[in-house]
Design an enzyme around this catalytic site. Structure first.
Site, PDB file in Angstrom:
ATOM      1  N   ARG A  98       0.850  -1.189   0.000  1.00 23.66           N
ATOM      2  CA  ARG A  98       0.000   0.000   0.000  1.00 23.66           C
ATOM      3  C   ARG A  98       0.888   1.241   0.000  1.00 23.66           C
ATOM      4  NH1 ARG A  98      -2.439   0.757   5.394  1.00 23.66           N
ATOM      5  NH2 ARG A  98      -0.978   2.476   5.543  1.00 23.66           N
ATOM      6  N   HIS A 104      -3.986   4.211   4.436  1.00 23.64           N
ATOM      7  CA  HIS A 104      -5.103   3.273   4.516  1.00 23.64           C
ATOM      8  C   HIS A 104      -6.363   3.933   3.965  1.00 23.64           C
ATOM      9  CE1 HIS A 104      -7.693   0.114   6.005  1.00 23.64           C
ATOM     10  NE2 HIS A 104      -8.436   1.015   6.626  1.00 23.64           N
ATOM     11  N   TYR A 136       3.779   5.352  11.394  1.00 21.48           N
ATOM     12  CA  TYR A 136       4.009   3.954  11.788  1.00 21.48           C
ATOM     13  C   TYR A 136       4.856   3.141  10.795  1.00 21.48           C
ATOM     14  CZ  TYR A 136      -0.138   3.376   8.772  1.00 21.48           C
ATOM     15  OH  TYR A 136      -1.037   3.429   7.733  1.00 21.48           O
TER      16      TYR A 136
END
Length: 387
Positions: free
Chosen positions: A282, A286, A295
């Site tokens: 990805r 998100h 993160y």
């Protein structure tokens, strides 16, 4: 699990499972086109592609990426409430989408914009959902493409039940290529941890349902990395449920197409479910409410940029004389036109009538809902004439 949690002493070492060998998918990764644009061959899943087919797959990916970029920009300008990005996952979606036959049925998550494109769905219908003017303005039976599912993993149960219905309708294993059908169920690596998904596996295996479980392993379940979700590669989980699992390079549109096509045909022939793990990444967030810089490491993103699914096919086309300057120029113009259509079409969407939502819950409105509708109507009327 907290960041300081101690791993149990039993089982495989995570460094072995998710170490350098698996950073790129491991030796089990099925691939037909390398990140450098070199065509390679596989003993089980090799296919020949014409120049027109290759150009078509490339066009699909370019236009779907433009859809994603435009939708992200629209959200940033306040025109969409949220957007679930697919950046970097174009090959996984286009490869799977183009492997479908018209009679097959798809159960998506909320990120399958590329598969929706392959099923002929107007992208503006997707934008309407994320703009909040409707709850999904398409009839699933018109496209054999179900409405987006926001509840994580729930669509796999729907898909398995639908596949079992296909069995009872006699459209599986007849030998008629125009009749036999299968179901393609999409979900992500994070959803694989949900009970619904594992229950779907059990039912599909028990009833030999004609369903392909297509997992886009993009390495992140929102902010949790894959090594927090599984101590073995995801595709290996299928064996515990009694059906085969495969790992394909999800950034290789050719391999994804070949593997999904084979799995769907296996399902149509009555041989039951298959788990396909499309190993991808990805590249974006998100959703547009997420900040992935909090993160994950920039170095990881830079590493995966070198595996870009569109760039590798472009290199292959140019190196082998399969796309001339006019082809690429025309595609750029088509992408620009699509962008213009999406921007203008999104902004022109009319707001829904607030009371319409009450009309689409029951075939016959019960008294309790009618009372709620009337109360809400009175509330809205209280603002009339207000400045």
């Amino acid at each position: 699990m907290s960041d300081g949690a101690v791993q149990p002493e039993f089982g495989p070492d995570l460094a072995e499972v998710f170490g350098p060998a698996h950073a790129d998918g491991g030796p089990e990764l099925i691939q037909l086109l390398t990140p450098e644009g070199e065509r390679v061959h596989h003993p089980e899943f090799d296919l020949d592609f014409s120049a027109e087919e290759l150009q078509g797959l490339y066009r699909d990916m370019v236009l779907v990426r433009r859809l994603d970029v435009e939708a992200t920009a629209l959200q940033r300008h306040g025109e969409l409430g949220i957007w679930a990005q697919l950046l970097g996952q174009e090959a996984a979606q286009i490869g799977a989408g183009r492997a479908l036959r018209s009679q097959d049925f798809v159960f998506p998550t909320y990120r399958e914009h590329g598969v929706a494109w392959c099923r002929g769905l107007d992208p503006l219908k997707l934008l309407g959902l994320f703009r909040g003017v409707d709850h999904g303005d398409w009839n699933p039976s018109d496209y054999n493409f179900n409405l987006y599912t926001i509840v994580i993993g729930a669509q796999t149960l729907h898909a398995t039940g639908y596949a079992m219905g296909m069995q009872r309708d006699g459209v599986v294993g007849t030998g008629d290529p125009d009749r036999d059908a299968a179901v393609l169920a999409h979900f992500g690596d994070g959803a694989s941890s949900q009970g619904d998904v594992n229950e779907a596996f059990i039912f599909a295996a028990s009833y030999n349902a004609p369903v392909v479980f297509f997992c886009q392993n993009n390495q992140w379940a929102i902010s949790e990395p894959i090594e927090r979700q599984s101590r073995i590669p995801l595709y290996q989980r299928a064996l515990g449920f009694g059906f085969p699992g495969l790992r394909v390079d999800g950034n290789d549109v050719l391999a994804t197409y070949a593997v999904t096509r084979a799995a769907l045909q296996r399902a149509r022939d009555g041989q039951g479910p298959t788990f396909v793990e499309a190993y991808t990444y990805r590249m974006g967030a998100h959703t547009t409410t997420d900040d992935p810089t909090r993160y994950r490491l920039t170095a990881d993103v830079e590493h995966w940029k070198l595996k870009d699914p569109i760039a590798r096919l472009e290199v292959y086309l140019k190196r082998n004389g399969l796309g001339d300057d006019d082809f690429f120029a025309d595609l750029t113009a088509e992408a620009d036109e699509l962008g213009h259509t999406l921007r203008e079409g999104c902004k022109a969407m009319p707001d829904p009538e607030p009371l319409e939502i009450f009309d689409r819950v029951y075939a016959e409105t019960p008294p309790e809902l009618a009372a709620q509708r009337d109360g809400f109507a009175d509330y809205l009327a209280s603002f009339e004439g207000a400045h």
